[in-house]
Design an enzyme around this catalytic site. Structure first.
Site, PDB file in Angstrom:
ATOM      1  N   SER A  39     -23.118 -91.321  73.231  1.00 58.68           N
ATOM      2  CA  SER A  39     -22.701 -90.447  72.125  1.00 58.68           C
ATOM      3  C   SER A  39     -23.208 -90.967  70.786  1.00 58.68           C
ATOM      4  CB  SER A  39     -21.178 -90.304  72.063  1.00 58.68           C
ATOM      5  OG  SER A  39     -20.611 -91.261  71.180  1.00 58.68           O
ATOM      6  N   VAL A  40     -23.108 -90.064  69.799  1.00 55.51           N
ATOM      7  CA  VAL A  40     -23.516 -90.360  68.422  1.00 55.51           C
ATOM      8  C   VAL A  40     -22.700 -91.511  67.830  1.00 55.51           C
ATOM      9  CG1 VAL A  40     -21.902 -88.628  67.480  1.00 55.51           C
ATOM     10  CG2 VAL A  40     -23.970 -89.203  66.176  1.00 55.51           C
ATOM     11  N   LYS A  41     -21.495 -91.775  68.415  1.00 60.59           N
ATOM     12  CA  LYS A  41     -20.598 -92.736  67.790  1.00 60.59           C
ATOM     13  C   LYS A  41     -20.980 -94.198  67.986  1.00 60.59           C
ATOM     14  CE  LYS A  41     -17.929 -91.717  65.556  1.00 60.59           C
ATOM     15  NZ  LYS A  41     -17.446 -91.056  64.306  1.00 60.59           N
ATOM     16  N   ASP A  42     -21.945 -94.483  68.847  1.00 69.90           N
ATOM     17  CA  ASP A  42     -22.410 -95.870  68.968  1.00 69.90           C
ATOM     18  C   ASP A  42     -22.909 -96.387  67.613  1.00 69.90           C
ATOM     19  OD1 ASP A  42     -21.989 -95.460  71.648  1.00 69.90           O
ATOM     20  OD2 ASP A  42     -23.995 -96.081  72.287  1.00 69.90           O
TER      21      ASP A  42
END
Ligand code: PMP
Length: 335
Positions: A39-42
């Site tokens: 996901s983008v949250k890394d």
């Protein structure tokens, strides 16, 4: 020499065929589901942990505590494992089972709480902050107001999109959870060309569409999309350069989740479908304003494998009153 943490970011950008045809202009998708935590949250997880190390707040062997819909927790767990920290995650218990199973599998300590409004002291964000205060050697990641989050996108996602599109970007849009992605990419792109139109794509049930359209934080309707839908101006959203706003229903978002899978082989979560629908709306809007062949980018936030028991499950969709993907409906037992 690369280390495992160098695998975060520098994701590919792909031209989306169906959405481009629908909009009559180029719609590009940033493949954030290709990060190690899918996901983008890394990106935010890495920046938050690195900043806490640099400030001296996070010491060797320490603990990172966070309240999250799940994806930030997964990113933090991977980053913390790589750097020798413990992870404690607080998550509302209505988020996907796959995200909870993944967090446990990665070695994070998982605390689930019933979903409630932000003003309630038992909201997952407040519970996680108190837990961090009570835990020795712990920091609270605080992704909603900690601007290390949007910095990851100012310094990473935005310049990547700019270079991948050869400096020809007319519009960018995405939905907001913390606002780190929208504000950070918006700021980073405006630094390079202030004419780039930055738009919010809001799901139903969130308050930001009305805020940017009419100056009033007011939510209408509801959404089953995970990780997006905000009711306040977070620290990351403060000063975000928002020029336009769109509101997209779950039904329309799901239609794009289905088409992206069936026509382009991309298996994604619902926030990606909502983002793509928003990007199409932005492309059409830019054309209506006289721009020729506008080029619009958006975020493909996370993998659909995270939602096999929900978005990709016929019974779950039917139970929520949502249209069942036609290739799944045959798999539904009669009654
Ligand atoms: N989509 C998904 C699936 C997410 O988990 C998140 C993060 N909560 C977002 C979109 C929104 O990203 P941001 O927090 O940067 O606004």
């Amino acid at each position: 020499m690369k280390t495992s943490l160098d695998l975060i970011g520098n994701t590919p950008l792909v031209l989306l065929k169906g959405p481009s045809e629908e909009a009559g202009c180029e719609i590009w998708g940033k493949c954030e589901f290709m990060n190690p935590g899918a996901s983008v949250k890394d990106r935010a997880a890495l920046y938050i942990v690195r900043e806490a190390e640099a400030s001296g707040e996070l010491q060797p062997g320490g603990t990172v505590v966070e309240g999250t819909a799940g994806n930030t927790g997964i990113g933090i767990a991977l980053v913390a494992n790589a750097l020798g920290y413990r992870t404690i995650i607080v998550m509302p218990d209505n988020q996907s089972k796959e995200k909870m199973d993944t967090l446990r599998a990665l070695g994070a300590e998982l605390v689930t709480v019933p979903p409630t409004k932000y003003a309630d002291a038992n909201h997952f964000q407040h519970v996680s902050r108190r837990l961090a205060e009570e835990t020795e050697g712990a920091i609270w990641a605080g992704q909603f107001d900690n601007t290390a989050n949007r910095k990851a996108h100012i310094e990473g996602t935005a310049p990547e999109i700019w270079e991948q599109m050869d400096g020809k970007v007319d519009g960018f849009t995405c939905a907001v959870g913390t606002g780190g992605t929208l504000a950070g990419v918006g700021m980073g792109l405006k630094e390079r060309d202030e004419k780039v139109t930055i738009a919010l794509t809001d799901p139903h049930g969130a308050a930001l569409y009305n805020y940017y359209a009419h100056g009033e934080l007011k939510a209408e309707g509801s959404s089953v999309a995970e990780g997006i839908g905000q009711g306040r101006i977070t620290g990351n959203l403060e000063g975000a350069p928002i020029d336009a706003q769109f509101r997209i229903s779950d039904e329309v978002g799901l239609e794009w989740v289905a088409r992206l899978l069936r026509e382009e082989g991309l298996c994604l979560g619902l926030s990606s479908g909502i983002n793509v629908a928003g990007a199409i709306a932005l492309g059409k809007d830019l054309k209506a304003r006289g721009l020729e062949n506008p080029r619009v980018a958006t975020i493909l936030c996370d993998t659909g494998f995270r939602y096999l028991s929900s978005l990709y499950n016929a019974d779950w969709l039917a139970e929520k009153g949502l249209p069942v993907f036609d290739w799944l409906s045959g798999a539904r037992p009669a009654n």
